[in-house]
Write an enzyme that holds these catalytic residues in place. Structure first.
Site, PDB file in Angstrom:
ATOM      1  N   THR A   1      -8.731   6.500  -2.867  1.00 18.47           N
ATOM      2  CA  THR A   1     -10.064   5.996  -3.202  1.00 18.47           C
ATOM      3  C   THR A   1     -11.077   7.126  -3.103  1.00 18.47           C
ATOM      4  O   THR A   1     -12.145   7.047  -3.707  1.00 18.47           O
ATOM      5  CB  THR A   1     -10.480   4.836  -2.274  1.00 18.47           C
ATOM      6  OG1 THR A   1     -10.240   5.241  -0.921  1.00 18.47           O
ATOM      7  CG2 THR A   1      -9.719   3.573  -2.591  1.00 18.47           C
TER       8      THR A   1
ATOM      9  N   LYS B   1     -14.629   8.058  -5.324  1.00 20.12           N
ATOM     10  CA  LYS B   1     -15.955   8.371  -4.779  1.00 20.12           C
ATOM     11  C   LYS B   1     -16.442   9.712  -5.310  1.00 20.12           C
ATOM     12  O   LYS B   1     -17.615   9.868  -5.672  1.00 20.12           O
ATOM     13  CB  LYS B   1     -15.911   8.410  -3.247  1.00 20.12           C
ATOM     14  CG  LYS B   1     -15.469   7.126  -2.591  1.00 20.12           C
ATOM     15  CD  LYS B   1     -15.275   7.339  -1.079  1.00 20.12           C
ATOM     16  CE  LYS B   1     -14.259   6.371  -0.511  1.00 20.12           C
ATOM     17  NZ  LYS B   1     -13.795   6.771   0.848  1.00 20.12           N
TER      18      LYS B   1
ATOM     19  N   HIS C   1       0.792  -1.233   0.000  1.00 24.57           N
ATOM     20  CA  HIS C   1       0.000   0.000   0.000  1.00 24.57           C
ATOM     21  C   HIS C   1       0.817   1.271   0.000  1.00 24.57           C
ATOM     22  O   HIS C   1       0.244   2.358   0.039  1.00 24.57           O
ATOM     23  CB  HIS C   1      -0.929   0.034   1.207  1.00 24.57           C
ATOM     24  CG  HIS C   1      -2.171  -0.787   1.032  1.00 24.57           C
ATOM     25  ND1 HIS C   1      -3.307  -0.278   0.464  1.00 24.57           N
ATOM     26  CD2 HIS C   1      -2.437  -2.077   1.343  1.00 24.57           C
ATOM     27  CE1 HIS C   1      -4.231  -1.222   0.439  1.00 24.57           C
ATOM     28  NE2 HIS C   1      -3.723  -2.329   0.953  1.00 24.57           N
TER      29      HIS C   1
HETATM   30  C1  LIG Z   1     -12.452   7.102   1.176  1.00 22.52           C
HETATM   31  C2  LIG Z   1     -12.054   7.494   2.537  1.00 22.52           C
HETATM   32  C3  LIG Z   1     -10.725   7.788   2.819  1.00 22.52           C
HETATM   33  C4  LIG Z   1      -9.632   7.739   1.762  1.00 22.52           C
HETATM   34  O1  LIG Z   1      -9.545   8.987   1.134  1.00 22.52           O
HETATM   35  P1  LIG Z   1      -8.306   9.353   0.174  1.00 22.52           P
HETATM   36  O2  LIG Z   1      -8.744  10.619  -0.449  1.00 22.52           O
HETATM   37  O3  LIG Z   1      -8.188   8.248  -0.816  1.00 22.52           O
HETATM   38  O4  LIG Z   1      -7.119   9.506   1.035  1.00 22.52           O
HETATM   39  C5  LIG Z   1     -10.390   8.166   4.101  1.00 22.52           C
HETATM   40  N1  LIG Z   1     -11.314   8.260   5.071  1.00 22.52           N
HETATM   41  C6  LIG Z   1     -12.616   7.984   4.836  1.00 22.52           C
HETATM   42  C7  LIG Z   1     -13.598   8.127   5.940  1.00 22.52           C
HETATM   43  C8  LIG Z   1     -13.023   7.586   3.563  1.00 22.52           C
HETATM   44  O5  LIG Z   1     -14.306   7.291   3.354  1.00 22.52           O
END
Ligand SMILES: *Cc1c(COP(=O)(O)O)cnc(C)c1O
Length: 848
Positions: free
Chosen positions: A681, A685, A382
């Site tokens: 991720t 979203k 990761h």
């Molecule tokens: C998706 C998510 C993350 C990851 O966010 P990144 O922008 O990929 O760092 C972190 N915390 C929560 C609560 C999430 O839902």
């Protein structure tokens, strides 16, 4: 009702067997049945009268009623594997950031409306007032833990038999308060109101040893063997959380281990009057699952953390081996029945622990045991950040896991022999690849252990997997090219679109039908609508709905009033220097200055929103939060900024808040230093929910831009290779500062204390870092970033063009469904196939 187990009568399908339950109150799917189930739980489980039930009581009652409906499917899913054994995925992860459960289970069962109707009969007008009561279990830090949760949901939705194995931390990630602009950490007591979703299974507990010594002995056949005599033990008690797939019967299991003391009391110590000594071991073993380490990506190297890792890995592997014994399957067939995925190196001790169990417990020879281990274990990397690569001090390791160290030495010796044959006389490469780091304080490199013990190693985005091969592990990649692969991360569209964005979901269903939820590629059809004004306006309206919801949330949490028609520019993620929240902050100051000086070219009202937690010991990250809040105070209280600029720091970013934020965003900030973010991720979203991205060529941004096409993505910044060049050529931030008068002015304003009430010291560490070494190349990318923000503003002024770009982001981001990721893992790494679960009698039919 007769008990089928005790009856001599022929097996009757109409009796409560797995997959069949007759009681409508527990299995019925209409609103009447849900109401009856709630009423019964209020009365019998919670001891409350319906007339005096609080929202929390109703939340509990509804959750228990929903859990009843999961049980049919959960037990039927286990029964399928018991009757017809087939390969099961074991997903080992120190974190599972699963988020609220009620809404997701209602959606996947398909009874959201029924629940809403049932609640009306208790005088509750909207389901959301009950959903808001739910505490989310913060059993993860951020992206890595959330990934594990998305993957479990997709596994179940794809009907793949799977168990998630992790730790049931009593205290999860801290809750974040903001006091005087600073982060304050508060203990997360997620269990305090009772958490209805878990099933403790004390009869399936496991013993785990720690410490002590090893000794050699001769077995019955006269062979020398080694055995471990631990000095300490803990018991792992499984707490199972059912994970239901979307509109399928498959209900997989998340098995989280809670540590208990072996003896609640040491009676010998107690009898000789040592009361505190007597409870010491109990306290020590129960701290094991007490708290999640709150550092995201940085390695703490603490003894308790290694204990936690070994604790949950050992319990999980024992559980898998036991499952074979229960079904009378020979242990040597382990790889046919389990595929073990390591989510980062946190569970990498599994390589040594599986070897230990096979050799010491099951008396299997080394070669065979190694074969079993390496055919079942795979490892997901990761991170490339050196500070995140886990290493354990050799002394500490030997103290805690002496037998494992012996096994690791043996693994390493055999591996180095292989290397010596291949690279005769090359000691450098031996040193470099050895599991044991011999330099300075000797240590065990967990990434090397995982890489040597796994049949596949994957990165989490195309660029990242490429960098693993080129930079992190080139020698390993040359040795075993076939082991290295990529599986780009994904997120579940059930939680991140269907649940969180009902407004958009309705429009998508109208347009392409309901199947997009399990087949995101269907969204491509939306491309046909890209020039349809009428449709684009409807699409914009879904966004506006999300923004109204977020606006009222912002107001209730911070007192700040924001305009839902302004451009919502959002950066939510853990606070990290490599993620560069400070780059965004500097840009805000530049915009502020332009407005003050009347040199702003675009009259674009912007609301810039931040959210994210900093590791409690990460000073610079905490200072970045203070910095953002300092800027917010100045901007939000200056009348010149009214109608043009607002800055918000939303406290306590978590899954629940994410569900409000991602759908409400126009502009997604993905601005990490190229080469540093493994995948991200959040970027996915946002895009699914129709946000445009301003970002660097980093992590999955690269693939996102390729998919949505470059004209629908705001690219800026140095590439990974340009960053490497700067690094290798004595990068000097000063050069970039001197080239950019606006940047100079921004830095000067911070220096004179404009954002710290005249305090010139407060942000000095931040300024010194940026103008000194600038390890994350903020200065190098600033000007390009600022210019690209102008392009964003210009684009916003042509709302139709913006909406078209946003629509194309939604239409083309189906690739980032975690269903696609899981299919790839199944096909290329795990070699498992779906196994539909049949319900042996039709609950609906029987209850109607
Ligand atoms: C998706 C998510 C993350 C990851 O966010 P990144 O922008 O990929 O760092 C972190 N915390 C929560 C609560 C999430 O839902």
């Amino acid at each position: 009702m007769a008990n089928p187990m005790k009856s001599n009568e022929p097996f009757d399908l109409r009796l409560p067997t797995p997959g069949c339950y007759l009681d409508p109150e527990k299995a019925g799917m209409d609103s009447d049945a849900v109401f009856q189930g709630m009423t019964a739980h209020l009365f019998y489980t919670l001891g409350k009268l319906a007339t005096s039930a609080s929202p929390h009581d109703l939340y509990m009652a509804l959750s228990y009623a929903v859990k009843d409906r999961l049980m049919t499917r959960y037990l039927a899913s286990q029964e399928v594997i018991r009757k017809k054994p087939q390969k099961t995925v074991a997903y080992l992860s120190a974190e599972f950031l699963i988020g609220p459960q009620l809404s997701n289970n209602l959606l996947n069962l398909g009874i959201t409306q029924e629940a809403e109707d049932a609640l009306k009969r208790f005088g509750i007008e909207s389901l959301s007032t009950i959903l808001e009561v739910e505490e989310e279990p913060g059993l993860g830090n951020g992206g890595l833990g959330r990934l594990a949760a998305c993957y479990m949901e997709s596994l179940a939705s794809l009907q793949v038999p799977a168990v998630g194995y992790g730790i049931r931390y009593e205290f999860g990630i801290f809750n974040q308060l903001i006091r005087d602009g600073w982060q304050v950490e508060v203990t997360d007591k997620w269990l305090k109101g009772g958490w209805p979703w878990e099933l403790p299974q004390p009869d399936e507990s496991c013993f785990v040893g720690f410490g002590g010594r090893t000794e050699s002995y001769r077995d019955d056949k006269g062979n020398y063997r080694s055995r471990w005599i631990p000095s300490e033990h803990a018991i792992g008690v499984p707490h199972d959380v059912p994970v239901l797939g979307y509109r399928v019967n498959t209900c997989d299991r998340l098995r989280l281990w809670r540590a208990d003391a072996t003896e609640s009391f040491d009676f010998y110590a107690f009898n000789i009057g040592d009361y505190y000594g007597a409870v010491e071991e109990k306290v020590a073993s129960e701290t094991l699952s007490k708290v999640l380490y709150p550092n995201d990506g940085t390695d703490e190297g603490r003894r308790l953390r290694l204990k936690q890792q070994h604790f949950f890995v050992s319990c999980s592997l024992q559980d898998m081996l036991r499952s074979l014994e229960k079904r009378s399957i020979p242990i040597t067939e382990f790889p046919k029945h389990w595929t073990v995925q390591l989510n980062d190196t946190h569970p990498a001790i599994a390589v040594a622990e599986l070897m230990r169990l096979l050799i010491d417990q099951y008396q299997i020879g080394w070669e065979k045991a190694w074969n079993i281990t390496t055919s079942s274990v795979a490892y997901t990397n990761h991170t490339l950040l050196p500070e995140a690569l886990e290493k354990w001090d050799l002394g500490l390791f030997n103290d805690l896991l002496p037998r494992h160290l012996e096994i690791i030495y043996e693994i390493n010796w055999r591996f180095l022999q292989q290397l010596r044959l291949r690279y005769p006389g090359d000691d450098k490469i031996l040193q470099k690849l050895s599991i044991i780091d011999e330099e300075g304080f000797k240590s065990v490199r967990m990434a090397h252990l995982a890489t040597i013990g796994a049949h596949h190693i994957n990165g989490v985005a195309a660029l990242h997997s490429d960098l693993i091969k080129r930079q992190l592990m080139p020698e390993f990649a040359a040795l075993w090219p076939e082991k290295f692969t990529n599986v780009t991360n994904g997120v579940t569209p059930r939680r991140w679109v269907a649940l969180s964005n009902p407004s958009l979901s309705n429009l998508l269903e109208e347009e392409v039908g309901p199947n997009w939820i399990t087949n995101m590629e269907l969204l491509k059809k939306l491309e046909e609508k890209k020039d349809d004004n009428n449709f684009l306006e409807k699409f914009e309206e879904t966004k506006l709905n999300g923004k109204r919801k977020l606006s009222s949330f912002v107001h209730s949490k911070t007192g700040i009033l924001v305009d839902p028609s302004s451009l919502f520019d959002v950066q939510v993620k853990r606070i990290h220097q490599y993620k560069r929240q400070h780059l965004n902050a500097l840009q805000i100051i530049a915009q502020y200055l332009r407005i003050k000086n009347g040199t702003n070219k675009f009259e674009v009202p912007r609301t810039i929103i931040f959210g994210g937690k900093a590791a409690p010991g990460y000073f610079m990250a905490k200072l970045m939060i203070r910095f953002i809040n300092g800027i917010a105070d100045v901007v939000n209280s200056d009348p010149d900024m009214d109608g043009l600029l607002r800055v918000v720091f939303l406290p306590d970013y978590n899954v629940k808040l994410g569900e409000i934020v991602y759908p409400a965003t126009d502009l997604s900030e993905q601005i990490s230093t190229a080469g540093k973010e493994a995948s991200g991720t959040g970027n996915m979203k946002f895009a699914m929910n129709g946000a445009l991205t301003i970002g660097t060529l980093d992590g999955a941004n690269v693939e996102l831009r390729d998919l949505v096409k470059k004209e629908n993505f705001f690219l800026f910044g140095k590439t990974e290779s340009e960053i490497m060049d700067l690094k290798n050529n004595n990068y000097s931030p000063k050069t970039f500062i001197n080239q950019c008068p606006e940047l100079k002015e921004v830095l000067r304003l911070i220096e004179i204390g404009h954002f710290s009430n005249g305090d010139k010291e407060l942000f000095k560490p931040l300024l010194n870092s940026l103008t000194g070494h600038d390890p994350f190349f903020v200065m190098a990318d600033f000007e390009d970033y600022l210019n690209k923000q102008d392009v964003v503003s210009e684009c916003w002024n042509n709302k139709k063009a913006w909406n078209k770009m946003a629509l194309l982001n939604t239409a083309r981001s189906g690739y980032f469904s975690s269903d696609r990721s899981i299919r790839e893992y199944c096909e290329s790494i795990w070699k498992v196939s779906p196994m539909p679960v049949e319900i042996t009698c039709d609950v609906e039919e029987l209850t109607n």
